[in-house]
Scaffold this motif. Sequence first.
Motif, mmCIF file in Angstrom:
data_model
loop_
_atom_site.group_PDB
_atom_site.id
_atom_site.type_symbol
_atom_site.label_atom_id
_atom_site.label_comp_id
_atom_site.label_asym_id
_atom_site.label_seq_id
_atom_site.Cartn_x
_atom_site.Cartn_y
_atom_site.Cartn_z
ATOM 1 N N ALA A 65 -22.064 18.365 -10.297
ATOM 2 C CA ALA A 65 -23.461 18.173 -10.690
ATOM 3 C C ALA A 65 -24.156 19.506 -10.921
ATOM 4 O O ALA A 65 -24.951 19.652 -11.860
ATOM 5 N N LEU A 66 -23.868 20.488 -10.065
ATOM 6 C CA LEU A 66 -24.472 21.809 -10.222
ATOM 7 C C LEU A 66 -24.095 22.424 -11.564
ATOM 8 O O LEU A 66 -24.943 23.002 -12.248
ATOM 9 N N LEU A 67 -22.844 22.304 -11.955
ATOM 10 C CA LEU A 67 -22.440 22.867 -13.244
ATOM 11 C C LEU A 67 -23.193 22.196 -14.386
ATOM 12 O O LEU A 67 -23.670 22.878 -15.312
ATOM 13 N N ALA A 68 -23.329 20.873 -14.342
ATOM 14 C CA ALA A 68 -24.065 20.172 -15.390
ATOM 15 C C ALA A 68 -25.505 20.677 -15.478
ATOM 16 O O ALA A 68 -26.035 20.915 -16.574
ATOM 17 N N VAL A 126 -8.960 21.842 -4.372
ATOM 18 C CA VAL A 126 -8.060 22.856 -4.931
ATOM 19 C C VAL A 126 -7.348 22.323 -6.173
ATOM 20 O O VAL A 126 -6.358 22.905 -6.628
ATOM 21 N N ASP A 127 -7.849 21.236 -6.720
ATOM 22 C CA ASP A 127 -7.291 20.689 -7.958
ATOM 23 C C ASP A 127 -7.498 21.691 -9.095
ATOM 24 O O ASP A 127 -8.575 22.273 -9.222
ATOM 25 N N PRO A 128 -6.491 21.924 -9.935
ATOM 26 C CA PRO A 128 -6.654 22.874 -11.036
ATOM 27 C C PRO A 128 -7.750 22.494 -12.026
ATOM 28 O O PRO A 128 -8.218 23.354 -12.781
ATOM 29 N N LEU A 129 -8.180 21.244 -12.008
ATOM 30 C CA LEU A 129 -9.297 20.844 -12.865
ATOM 31 C C LEU A 129 -10.652 21.189 -12.236
ATOM 32 O O LEU A 129 -11.643 21.373 -12.938
ATOM 33 N N PHE A 130 -10.674 21.257 -10.883
ATOM 34 C CA PHE A 130 -11.930 21.540 -10.195
ATOM 35 C C PHE A 130 -12.191 23.026 -10.017
ATOM 36 O O PHE A 130 -13.336 23.477 -10.112
ATOM 37 N N VAL A 131 -11.168 23.787 -9.748
ATOM 38 C CA VAL A 131 -11.344 25.210 -9.446
ATOM 39 C C VAL A 131 -12.183 25.934 -10.504
ATOM 40 O O VAL A 131 -13.115 26.669 -10.161
ATOM 41 N N PRO A 132 -11.933 25.751 -11.809
ATOM 42 C CA PRO A 132 -12.771 26.442 -12.803
ATOM 43 C C PRO A 132 -14.215 25.936 -12.847
ATOM 44 O O PRO A 132 -15.110 26.673 -13.263
ATOM 45 N N ILE A 133 -14.441 24.713 -12.395
ATOM 46 C CA ILE A 133 -15.815 24.187 -12.313
ATOM 47 C C ILE A 133 -16.605 25.033 -11.317
ATOM 48 O O ILE A 133 -17.724 25.482 -11.586
ATOM 49 N N PHE A 134 -16.014 25.244 -10.159
ATOM 50 C CA PHE A 134 -16.643 26.057 -9.120
ATOM 51 C C PHE A 134 -16.848 27.482 -9.629
ATOM 52 O O PHE A 134 -17.918 28.079 -9.474
ATOM 53 N N GLY A 135 -15.815 28.045 -10.245
ATOM 54 C CA GLY A 135 -15.913 29.417 -10.743
ATOM 55 C C GLY A 135 -17.017 29.598 -11.762
ATOM 56 O O GLY A 135 -17.745 30.596 -11.729
ATOM 57 N N GLU A 136 -17.164 28.635 -12.661
ATOM 58 C CA GLU A 136 -18.215 28.748 -13.678
ATOM 59 C C GLU A 136 -19.609 28.647 -13.052
ATOM 60 O O GLU A 136 -20.546 29.309 -13.508
ATOM 61 N N CYS A 137 -19.738 27.842 -12.008
ATOM 62 C CA CYS A 137 -21.032 27.756 -11.308
ATOM 63 C C CYS A 137 -21.442 29.125 -10.766
ATOM 64 O O CYS A 137 -22.608 29.531 -10.878
ATOM 65 N N ASP A 169 -27.583 13.271 -16.778
ATOM 66 C CA ASP A 169 -26.276 13.934 -16.942
ATOM 67 C C ASP A 169 -25.808 14.571 -15.630
ATOM 68 O O ASP A 169 -24.603 14.655 -15.361
ATOM 69 N N VAL A 170 -26.772 15.032 -14.831
ATOM 70 C CA VAL A 170 -26.435 15.613 -13.530
ATOM 71 C C VAL A 170 -25.901 14.531 -12.591
ATOM 72 O O VAL A 170 -24.884 14.726 -11.906
ATOM 73 N N LEU A 171 -26.565 13.390 -12.589
ATOM 74 C CA LEU A 171 -26.114 12.291 -11.738
ATOM 75 C C LEU A 171 -24.774 11.751 -12.223
ATOM 76 O O LEU A 171 -23.888 11.426 -11.418
#
Length: 379
Positions: free
Chosen positions: A256-259, A32-43, A19-21
């Motif tokens: 991958a880090l979030l997963a 800075v995509d609005p779909l990516f920003v919350p991924i980083f924040g949750e990490c 799942d990580v891969l």
Amino acid sequence: MSQPHKLCMIPGPIEFHEDVLDAMSTPATSHVDPLFVPIFGECIELLRKVLLTKDAQPFIVAGSGTLGWDMMVNLVERDDEVLVLNTGYFGDKFAECLEVYGAKVTHLRAPIGDRPSLDELKKALSAKKYKMVTVTHVDTSTGVLSDVKGVAETVKSISPETLVVVDGVCSVGSEEIRFDEWKLDAVITASQKALGVPPGLCIVAVSQQALQVFKTRKTPVAGYYSNWNKWLPIMTAYEARKPAYFATPAVQLIYALLASLKQLTAQSMDTRFDQHRQVSQKFKKAVTDLGLKQLAVSDEVAANGMTAIWLPEGVQVSDIVPSLAAKGVQIAGGLHAECATKYFRIGHMGISVTEPQRGHIDKVIESLTTTLKEVKSKA
């Protein structure tokens, strides 16, 4: 389960969950995509759960764990006194990095396979005032586990303002770390070991005390890419779910880090610590049953995420490593300058530990047992 392949059982990089891969297989995505920003924040938020901290500030930056050493330039200034608790190769290199930035380093060394005692630490702290004490939680070169809790308690009891900095590259996610309870000031780690993500992310968490030291320093930070003046606004923005830019993050690695962090925090950290202890005990018993000895001088100072093992008399690294590779298991040779040719190292972290149905540990034990029999039969 992933396709059959040679197991990577070195002390990092480790085996990665499918799942990580898969999480890395995203289309090209703006940082800075609005779909990516919350991924980083949750990490950022989940890293606090992993480290058992409420208000430490995580930094997630593209780079290797070595970048975490460079980031300590934010806390030290020229001629600051630093005490390095040295248990092997990585203690030497951390000190070398700090000296580049003008720190005056004192080493508190232990014999190979051991760690400095708390009494020795007390004596060193009584002899001189230190801005920072560094400790390698698990020195990957020796498999020695430092007593971070005891070190932090000792330092803070004698000199509360001294910063306790932990090199946790080979420990975060596999060894017990309680950032707030133990009053740590910085923990440095990387993505490719027990966090279970491919190499490429440097992760550092710092206390509010450390941030205050950073903010009140007398001289400019002698670094650019590693400078927290650049990165702190970025981390604050992403956690607030706002885009920001200083340098391009490793977008796919952060997916991958979030997963991985979601998997890791789905259970309590205590459960994860216990899993690594139990598998370590199983593996080390198998090593002992094979008549082999660890570099670690006792179980108390032996890491739970890896094992460093002395070669039997008359056996070379070249007899062991290629033979195991041919059986589908990749292990590592020695690293410590004084004895690199006399031992080998095996990692047992992450999914190899938490998902025993994969059979990774059993395969390593079986392959090592067969290899030793083959080597002895040729002797």
